[in-house]
Write a protein that holds these residues in place. Sequence first.
Motif, PDB file in Angstrom:
ATOM      1  N   LEU A  11       0.815  -1.202   0.000  1.00  0.00           N
ATOM      2  CA  LEU A  11       0.000   0.000   0.000  1.00  0.00           C
ATOM      3  C   LEU A  11       0.855   1.260   0.000  1.00  0.00           C
ATOM      4  CD1 LEU A  11      -2.800  -1.093   2.498  1.00  0.00           C
ATOM      5  CD2 LEU A  11      -3.050  -0.715   0.032  1.00  0.00           C
ATOM      6  N   ALA A  12       2.010   1.193   0.679  1.00  0.00           N
ATOM      7  CA  ALA A  12       2.902   2.356   0.711  1.00  0.00           C
ATOM      8  C   ALA A  12       3.413   2.679  -0.683  1.00  0.00           C
ATOM      9  CB  ALA A  12       4.068   2.094   1.663  1.00  0.00           C
ATOM     10  N   TYR A  13       3.813   1.654  -1.435  1.00  0.00           N
ATOM     11  CA  TYR A  13       4.274   1.887  -2.796  1.00  0.00           C
ATOM     12  C   TYR A  13       3.137   2.407  -3.681  1.00  0.00           C
ATOM     13  CZ  TYR A  13       8.920  -0.116  -2.151  1.00  0.00           C
ATOM     14  OH  TYR A  13      10.205  -0.329  -1.742  1.00  0.00           O
ATOM     15  N   LYS A  14       1.947   1.856  -3.489  1.00  0.00           N
ATOM     16  CA  LYS A  14       0.796   2.315  -4.260  1.00  0.00           C
ATOM     17  C   LYS A  14       0.492   3.777  -3.939  1.00  0.00           C
ATOM     18  CE  LYS A  14      -4.086   1.266  -5.153  1.00  0.00           C
ATOM     19  NZ  LYS A  14      -5.227   0.377  -4.804  1.00  0.00           N
ATOM     20  N   SER A  15       0.573   4.115  -2.660  1.00  0.00           N
ATOM     21  CA  SER A  15       0.321   5.500  -2.245  1.00  0.00           C
ATOM     22  C   SER A  15       1.345   6.444  -2.855  1.00  0.00           C
ATOM     23  CB  SER A  15       0.360   5.606  -0.718  1.00  0.00           C
ATOM     24  OG  SER A  15      -0.685   4.857  -0.126  1.00  0.00           O
ATOM     25  N   LYS A  16       2.606   6.016  -2.885  1.00  0.00           N
ATOM     26  CA  LYS A  16       3.647   6.855  -3.473  1.00  0.00           C
ATOM     27  C   LYS A  16       3.381   7.092  -4.949  1.00  0.00           C
ATOM     28  CE  LYS A  16       8.652   7.227  -4.129  1.00  0.00           C
ATOM     29  NZ  LYS A  16       9.973   6.659  -3.801  1.00  0.00           N
ATOM     30  N   GLU A  17       2.992   6.041  -5.670  1.00  0.00           N
ATOM     31  CA  GLU A  17       2.708   6.185  -7.094  1.00  0.00           C
ATOM     32  C   GLU A  17       1.547   7.145  -7.330  1.00  0.00           C
ATOM     33  OE1 GLU A  17       1.983   2.226  -8.372  1.00  0.00           O
ATOM     34  OE2 GLU A  17       4.105   1.688  -8.552  1.00  0.00           O
ATOM     35  N   LEU A  18       0.503   7.038  -6.502  1.00  0.00           N
ATOM     36  CA  LEU A  18      -0.646   7.929  -6.657  1.00  0.00           C
ATOM     37  C   LEU A  18      -0.276   9.369  -6.344  1.00  0.00           C
ATOM     38  CD1 LEU A  18      -3.451   5.705  -5.091  1.00  0.00           C
ATOM     39  CD2 LEU A  18      -3.196   6.320  -7.503  1.00  0.00           C
ATOM     40  N   LEU A  19       0.559   9.569  -5.320  1.00  0.00           N
ATOM     41  CA  LEU A  19       0.978  10.929  -4.988  1.00  0.00           C
ATOM     42  C   LEU A  19       1.847  11.517  -6.095  1.00  0.00           C
ATOM     43  CD1 LEU A  19       1.091  13.301  -3.093  1.00  0.00           C
ATOM     44  CD2 LEU A  19       2.978  12.194  -1.868  1.00  0.00           C
ATOM     45  N   GLN A  20       2.726  10.711  -6.658  1.00  0.00           N
ATOM     46  CA  GLN A  20       3.529  11.193  -7.780  1.00  0.00           C
ATOM     47  C   GLN A  20       2.639  11.633  -8.939  1.00  0.00           C
ATOM     48  OE1 GLN A  20       5.955   7.662  -8.227  1.00  0.00           O
ATOM     49  NE2 GLN A  20       7.772   8.686  -7.398  1.00  0.00           N
ATOM     50  N   GLU A  21       1.582  10.866  -9.173  1.00  0.00           N
ATOM     51  CA  GLU A  21       0.636  11.224 -10.234  1.00  0.00           C
ATOM     52  C   GLU A  21      -0.073  12.534  -9.917  1.00  0.00           C
ATOM     53  OE1 GLU A  21      -3.319   9.330 -12.455  1.00  0.00           O
ATOM     54  OE2 GLU A  21      -2.047   8.071 -11.190  1.00  0.00           O
ATOM     55  N   ILE A  22      -0.459  12.714  -8.653  1.00  0.00           N
ATOM     56  CA  ILE A  22      -1.119  13.965  -8.248  1.00  0.00           C
ATOM     57  C   ILE A  22      -0.189  15.155  -8.478  1.00  0.00           C
ATOM     58  CG2 ILE A  22      -1.889  15.268  -6.215  1.00  0.00           C
ATOM     59  CD1 ILE A  22      -3.057  12.614  -5.150  1.00  0.00           C
ATOM     60  N   ILE A  23       1.085  14.989  -8.126  1.00  0.00           N
ATOM     61  CA  ILE A  23       2.043  16.082  -8.289  1.00  0.00           C
ATOM     62  C   ILE A  23       2.271  16.384  -9.769  1.00  0.00           C
ATOM     63  CG2 ILE A  23       4.446  16.772  -7.909  1.00  0.00           C
ATOM     64  CD1 ILE A  23       4.336  15.157  -5.273  1.00  0.00           C
ATOM     65  N   LEU A  24       2.439  15.338 -10.563  1.00  0.00           N
ATOM     66  CA  LEU A  24       2.683  15.541 -11.991  1.00  0.00           C
ATOM     67  C   LEU A  24       1.489  16.210 -12.685  1.00  0.00           C
ATOM     68  CD1 LEU A  24       4.526  12.217 -12.942  1.00  0.00           C
ATOM     69  CD2 LEU A  24       5.496  14.532 -12.910  1.00  0.00           C
ATOM     70  N   LYS A  25       0.285  15.815 -12.281  1.00  0.00           N
ATOM     71  CA  LYS A  25      -0.924  16.391 -12.875  1.00  0.00           C
ATOM     72  C   LYS A  25      -1.336  17.699 -12.200  1.00  0.00           C
ATOM     73  CE  LYS A  25      -2.997  12.057 -14.532  1.00  0.00           C
ATOM     74  NZ  LYS A  25      -4.191  11.163 -14.439  1.00  0.00           N
ATOM     75  N   GLU A  26      -0.609  18.055 -11.144  1.00  0.00           N
ATOM     76  CA  GLU A  26      -0.929  19.252 -10.355  1.00  0.00           C
ATOM     77  C   GLU A  26      -2.376  19.216  -9.880  1.00  0.00           C
ATOM     78  OE1 GLU A  26       0.254  22.861 -12.265  1.00  0.00           O
ATOM     79  OE2 GLU A  26       2.345  22.234 -12.419  1.00  0.00           O
ATOM     80  N   ASP A  27      -2.786  18.032  -9.409  1.00  0.00           N
ATOM     81  CA  ASP A  27      -4.180  17.796  -9.047  1.00  0.00           C
ATOM     82  C   ASP A  27      -4.439  18.136  -7.582  1.00  0.00           C
ATOM     83  OD1 ASP A  27      -6.795  17.049  -9.235  1.00  0.00           O
ATOM     84  OD2 ASP A  27      -6.417  14.879  -9.263  1.00  0.00           O
ATOM     85  N   VAL A  28      -4.161  19.387  -7.217  1.00  0.00           N
ATOM     86  CA  VAL A  28      -4.493  19.883  -5.889  1.00  0.00           C
ATOM     87  C   VAL A  28      -5.315  21.152  -6.040  1.00  0.00           C
ATOM     88  CG1 VAL A  28      -2.458  18.883  -4.783  1.00  0.00           C
ATOM     89  CG2 VAL A  28      -2.356  21.224  -5.662  1.00  0.00           C
ATOM     90  N   ARG A  29      -6.122  21.433  -5.041  1.00  0.00           N
ATOM     91  CA  ARG A  29      -6.957  22.626  -5.059  1.00  0.00           C
ATOM     92  C   ARG A  29      -6.462  23.612  -4.015  1.00  0.00           C
ATOM     93  NH1 ARG A  29     -12.200  21.762  -3.283  1.00  0.00           N
ATOM     94  NH2 ARG A  29     -11.502  19.914  -2.129  1.00  0.00           N
ATOM     95  N   THR A  30      -6.641  24.883  -4.306  1.00  0.00           N
ATOM     96  CA  THR A  30      -6.269  25.940  -3.364  1.00  0.00           C
ATOM     97  C   THR A  30      -7.522  26.647  -2.881  1.00  0.00           C
ATOM     98  OG1 THR A  30      -4.148  26.295  -4.465  1.00  0.00           O
ATOM     99  CG2 THR A  30      -4.946  28.047  -3.044  1.00  0.00           C
ATOM    100  N   LEU A  31      -7.611  26.813  -1.581  1.00  0.00           N
ATOM    101  CA  LEU A  31      -8.698  27.567  -0.962  1.00  0.00           C
ATOM    102  C   LEU A  31      -8.090  28.710  -0.169  1.00  0.00           C
ATOM    103  CD1 LEU A  31     -10.844  24.589   0.387  1.00  0.00           C
ATOM    104  CD2 LEU A  31     -11.179  25.847  -1.748  1.00  0.00           C
ATOM    105  N   PHE A  32      -8.886  29.741   0.038  1.00  0.00           N
ATOM    106  CA  PHE A  32      -8.395  30.911   0.765  1.00  0.00           C
ATOM    107  C   PHE A  32      -9.331  31.219   1.925  1.00  0.00           C
ATOM    108  CE2 PHE A  32      -6.853  31.306  -3.573  1.00  0.00           C
ATOM    109  CZ  PHE A  32      -5.490  31.546  -3.371  1.00  0.00           C
ATOM    110  N   GLN A  33      -8.756  31.386   3.101  1.00  0.00           N
ATOM    111  CA  GLN A  33      -9.553  31.750   4.274  1.00  0.00           C
ATOM    112  C   GLN A  33      -9.168  33.149   4.737  1.00  0.00           C
ATOM    113  OE1 GLN A  33      -9.103  29.556   7.990  1.00  0.00           O
ATOM    114  NE2 GLN A  33     -11.315  29.666   8.246  1.00  0.00           N
ATOM    115  N   PRO A  34     -10.146  34.021   4.897  1.00  0.00           N
ATOM    116  CA  PRO A  34      -9.837  35.387   5.317  1.00  0.00           C
ATOM    117  C   PRO A  34      -9.276  35.448   6.738  1.00  0.00           C
ATOM    118  CG  PRO A  34     -12.052  35.236   4.393  1.00  0.00           C
ATOM    119  CD  PRO A  34     -11.578  33.838   4.629  1.00  0.00           C
ATOM    120  N   VAL A  35      -8.364  36.364   6.933  1.00  0.00           N
ATOM    121  CA  VAL A  35      -7.896  36.754   8.263  1.00  0.00           C
ATOM    122  C   VAL A  35      -8.505  38.130   8.511  1.00  0.00           C
ATOM    123  CG1 VAL A  35      -5.900  37.243   9.720  1.00  0.00           C
ATOM    124  CG2 VAL A  35      -5.748  35.477   7.945  1.00  0.00           C
ATOM    125  N   LEU A  36      -9.328  38.230   9.562  1.00  0.00           N
ATOM    126  CA  LEU A  36     -10.158  39.418   9.743  1.00  0.00           C
ATOM    127  C   LEU A  36      -9.768  40.225  10.971  1.00  0.00           C
ATOM    128  CD1 LEU A  36     -13.679  37.870   9.035  1.00  0.00           C
ATOM    129  CD2 LEU A  36     -12.104  38.922   7.410  1.00  0.00           C
TER     130      LEU A  36
END
Length: 488
Positions: free
Chosen positions: A224-249
């Motif tokens: 599972l660790a190797y599988k997780s690493k492969e999936l994370l590498q794919e996420i990084i290569l595809k830049e498949d992360v989302r950015t959210l912004f939270q206000p500081v008030l």
Amino acid sequence: MCIGVVGKGELRAMDDALEETEMPAKDTVVSEQITANPIGRIVPKTIVASLPAMANAGAAVEVPCYRDCLEEIHSRLEENRSLALLYVDATNLEAVEHDYGAAIYEQVRAILTNLVLDMKGVETRKDDLVTVNESYGDTFLIFLSKKREERPFGQGDLETMADRVHELLTRRLSRVTSSYLRRRLKLGIGYSLVLHNPLINPDRLVLQLIEDAKRMSEIQEYRLAYKSKELLQEIILKEDVRTLFQPVLNLETRETLGFEGLTRGPQGTEYESPYTLFDIATESDLVFELDRLCRRKVINSAGELAPGQKLFVNLLPTTMRDPEFQGEKMLESLEANNLSPSSIVLEITERLAIENYDLFLEAMKTYTDLGFEMAIDDMGSGYSGLEKIVRMNPNYLKFDLMMVCDIDTSFVKREMLKAIHSLAKNVGASVIAEGIERVEELETLIDLGIPYGQGFLLARPTPEFVHLKTIKPRHHETVNEVPGLIVG
């Protein structure tokens, strides 16, 4: 800057109750921190309130130790000429007991016990024998009953069952343990098969069965660790992360000081929570690559800042050595996104700053000379080195969200915040309180003179900058939200 067998209907009801509590997620720095730099973590009120109910779902019974069931186990082995075992290792839950005490641990273990028993008739058969390795233990031994077909269990059958059980238990239990564990939940799921041999003592065969299943759980963990690493590498290569912004008030006027960039992984997956994302990155030696992607996404996704507003960007020690975040290349990247160094606040956690003190102090001077501002994150999380913090001349001190929780009822927390607020004023820094969830907490912080804050009570994170108008929360209102996207 998170027991008895029940029917399928009750199982779905428990799952629905868990669904109501959103899984916590953190920003990039905190996610890295959880793995390499553990901090104390707030326990969401919704989970605390629901723990006893979830633990007592169905009629509570204790699972027997396998040694008390050896006669039944021997009988099954002889009658079926073989015996298959599913091994569920949840010993990582011992960290809950160590950090939060036996009472919380027993409730979490009871929930796990419910979930294991609830699998009977769903993922496993109703006649399967569920036991534990030791009395009150957290390693479950499920002796599988004979299949309906004449064909005996094969390796493929057991492996498929182990994968399904791992996915089910991890998904459901993570919603509870994510607020207690300082890392992502890890369950070891193994399996084994032993053949009946009348020449060998059946106790020895059972011990062999258990030992083989334990070894297989370790093998599965590596797989599972190797599988997780492969999936994370794919996420990084595809830049498949989302950015959210939270206000500081500004807590008095609700005017927006700035926005903090948060990262989440692919929606609807295990990787959506940065707890998981950065735990796997740490295990896979991909922290630099993931952090670089998250930082780039925050800057590229930033909207138009109003004059004087800030973009809070989390910083890891490796950031300082990244050529992409140095010199002309960095300035060009900011300019391309209508940003300037004076609009950026670089955040680093208190512990990371102190552990990498000399490197951090020297590197930060390079950034502050260019006009960047600096925030020390997670003040009050238990790693204080106030003299060193003062020497860094930070612009902001961010008060740890665990210290903000229930500050209205805690004299000690109020006095700690007063001391840090006084220190901040003496060094020309402003305090930001994180994780504000309740009106009473907000009112206490205002009474203490804390200028800035962030949290679900004030504003949820969004994919774009949301410039808020003045918000007047109703008195006695309680926001029962897990601080899932609050950065701390």
